[in-house]
Scaffold this motif. Structure first.
Motif, PDB file in Angstrom:
ATOM      1  N   ASP A   1      -2.354  -9.843  -9.881  1.00 23.42           N
ATOM      2  CA  ASP A   1      -3.218  -8.664  -9.924  1.00 23.42           C
ATOM      3  C   ASP A   1      -2.823  -7.749  -8.767  1.00 23.42           C
ATOM      4  OD1 ASP A   1      -5.251  -9.306 -12.055  1.00 23.42           O
ATOM      5  OD2 ASP A   1      -5.562 -11.025 -10.740  1.00 23.42           O
ATOM      6  N   ILE A   2      -2.655  -6.471  -9.074  1.00 18.53           N
ATOM      7  CA  ILE A   2      -2.326  -5.479  -8.055  1.00 18.53           C
ATOM      8  C   ILE A   2      -3.281  -4.314  -8.222  1.00 18.53           C
ATOM      9  CG2 ILE A   2      -0.590  -3.836  -7.221  1.00 18.53           C
ATOM     10  CD1 ILE A   2       1.554  -5.761  -8.362  1.00 18.53           C
ATOM     11  N   GLU A   3      -3.950  -3.928  -7.150  1.00 23.04           N
ATOM     12  CA  GLU A   3      -4.772  -2.723  -7.143  1.00 23.04           C
ATOM     13  C   GLU A   3      -4.171  -1.769  -6.127  1.00 23.04           C
ATOM     14  OE1 GLU A   3      -8.921  -3.577  -6.579  1.00 23.04           O
ATOM     15  OE2 GLU A   3      -9.124  -4.325  -8.625  1.00 23.04           O
ATOM     16  N   LEU A   4      -3.727  -0.631  -6.614  1.00 22.12           N
ATOM     17  CA  LEU A   4      -3.046   0.350  -5.769  1.00 22.12           C
ATOM     18  C   LEU A   4      -3.867   1.640  -5.736  1.00 22.12           C
ATOM     19  CD1 LEU A   4      -0.518   1.090  -4.136  1.00 22.12           C
ATOM     20  CD2 LEU A   4       0.564   1.751  -6.286  1.00 22.12           C
ATOM     21  N   PRO A   5      -4.530   1.923  -4.609  1.00 17.17           N
ATOM     22  CA  PRO A   5      -5.284   3.170  -4.505  1.00 17.17           C
ATOM     23  C   PRO A   5      -4.362   4.383  -4.681  1.00 17.17           C
ATOM     24  CG  PRO A   5      -5.903   1.664  -2.746  1.00 17.17           C
ATOM     25  CD  PRO A   5      -4.685   1.085  -3.415  1.00 17.17           C
ATOM     26  N   LEU A   6      -4.817   5.365  -5.434  1.00 12.78           N
ATOM     27  CA  LEU A   6      -4.004   6.562  -5.655  1.00 12.78           C
ATOM     28  C   LEU A   6      -3.664   7.274  -4.347  1.00 12.78           C
ATOM     29  CD1 LEU A   6      -5.623   8.106  -8.870  1.00 12.78           C
ATOM     30  CD2 LEU A   6      -3.700   6.531  -8.683  1.00 12.78           C
ATOM     31  N   ALA A   7      -4.549   7.170  -3.372  1.00 10.11           N
ATOM     32  CA  ALA A   7      -4.305   7.815  -2.077  1.00 10.11           C
ATOM     33  C   ALA A   7      -3.069   7.255  -1.382  1.00 10.11           C
ATOM     34  CB  ALA A   7      -5.531   7.655  -1.178  1.00 10.11           C
ATOM     35  N   PHE A   8      -2.645   6.050  -1.730  1.00 12.84           N
ATOM     36  CA  PHE A   8      -1.473   5.434  -1.107  1.00 12.84           C
ATOM     37  C   PHE A   8      -0.163   5.842  -1.774  1.00 12.84           C
ATOM     38  CE2 PHE A   8      -3.754   1.348   0.584  1.00 12.84           C
ATOM     39  CZ  PHE A   8      -4.595   2.144   1.326  1.00 12.84           C
ATOM     40  N   ILE A   9      -0.235   6.402  -2.978  1.00 12.90           N
ATOM     41  CA  ILE A   9       0.976   6.723  -3.733  1.00 12.90           C
ATOM     42  C   ILE A   9       1.570   8.034  -3.218  1.00 12.90           C
ATOM     43  CG2 ILE A   9       1.951   7.213  -6.015  1.00 12.90           C
ATOM     44  CD1 ILE A   9      -0.332   5.488  -7.196  1.00 12.90           C
ATOM     45  N   ARG A  10       2.821   7.948  -2.754  1.00 13.63           N
ATOM     46  CA  ARG A  10       3.524   9.122  -2.233  1.00 13.63           C
ATOM     47  C   ARG A  10       4.396   9.800  -3.282  1.00 13.63           C
ATOM     48  NH1 ARG A  10       5.612   7.088   3.692  1.00 13.63           N
ATOM     49  NH2 ARG A  10       3.546   6.871   4.610  1.00 13.63           N
TER      50      ARG A  10
END
Length: 140
Positions: free
Chosen positions: A84-93
């Motif tokens: 499971d991976i949760e990646l906050p959109l704020a972290f996406i460059r």
């Protein structure tokens, strides 16, 4: 995961620390009379070394706050590792599309590394992620 799901898609995502649970796979091979699990193990280990991980089947969900990747039941049975991976959109460059066989690969770059997943309609999914990241209504 909280928030309204904007997009849900069946995907495969690349997991660096994924390991095959050979005990469960051996049991499945025996029940199905599918042959030698050691041959499968050799192929998967070579693939993992060449590509930096194993592809895990599951689902992607996009909300206003994050991208979530989660393994399906079969992959949870036969694999161990980060399922499971949760990646906050704020972290996406950066959101990019990479080539692939049959399906394109979506690459999400962060300050800590990249997350890759593949699916049909990848260009549209990547565009929606990009649009959601830059949406003025996105909740931080």
């Amino acid at each position: 995961m909280t928030g309204q799901v904007l997009k849900s898609k069946l995907v495969n995502f690349l997991v660096a620390d994924a390991e095959v649970n050979y005990g469960n796979v051996d049991d499945l091979y025996s029940m199905a009379e599918a042959g030698d699990v050691d041959a499968l193990g050799d192929v998967l280990e070579a693939f993992k070394e060449a590509y930096g991980g194993l592809w895990v089947g599951g689902k992607m969900e996009l909300t206003q706050k994050m991208v979530r990747l989660s393994a399906n039941a079969m992959n949870r049975l036969v694999q161990d590792g980060t399922l499971d991976i949760e990646l906050p959109l704020a972290f996406i460059r950066k959101v990019t599309i990479e080539g692939g066989f049959m399906t394109k690969i979506i690459r999400l770059d962060t300050g800590a590394g990249s997350v890759k997943f593949r699916c049909f309609g990848a260009k549209d999914v990547a565009a929606l992620i990009e649009k959601t990241i830059h949406s003025p209504t996105r909740q931080a």
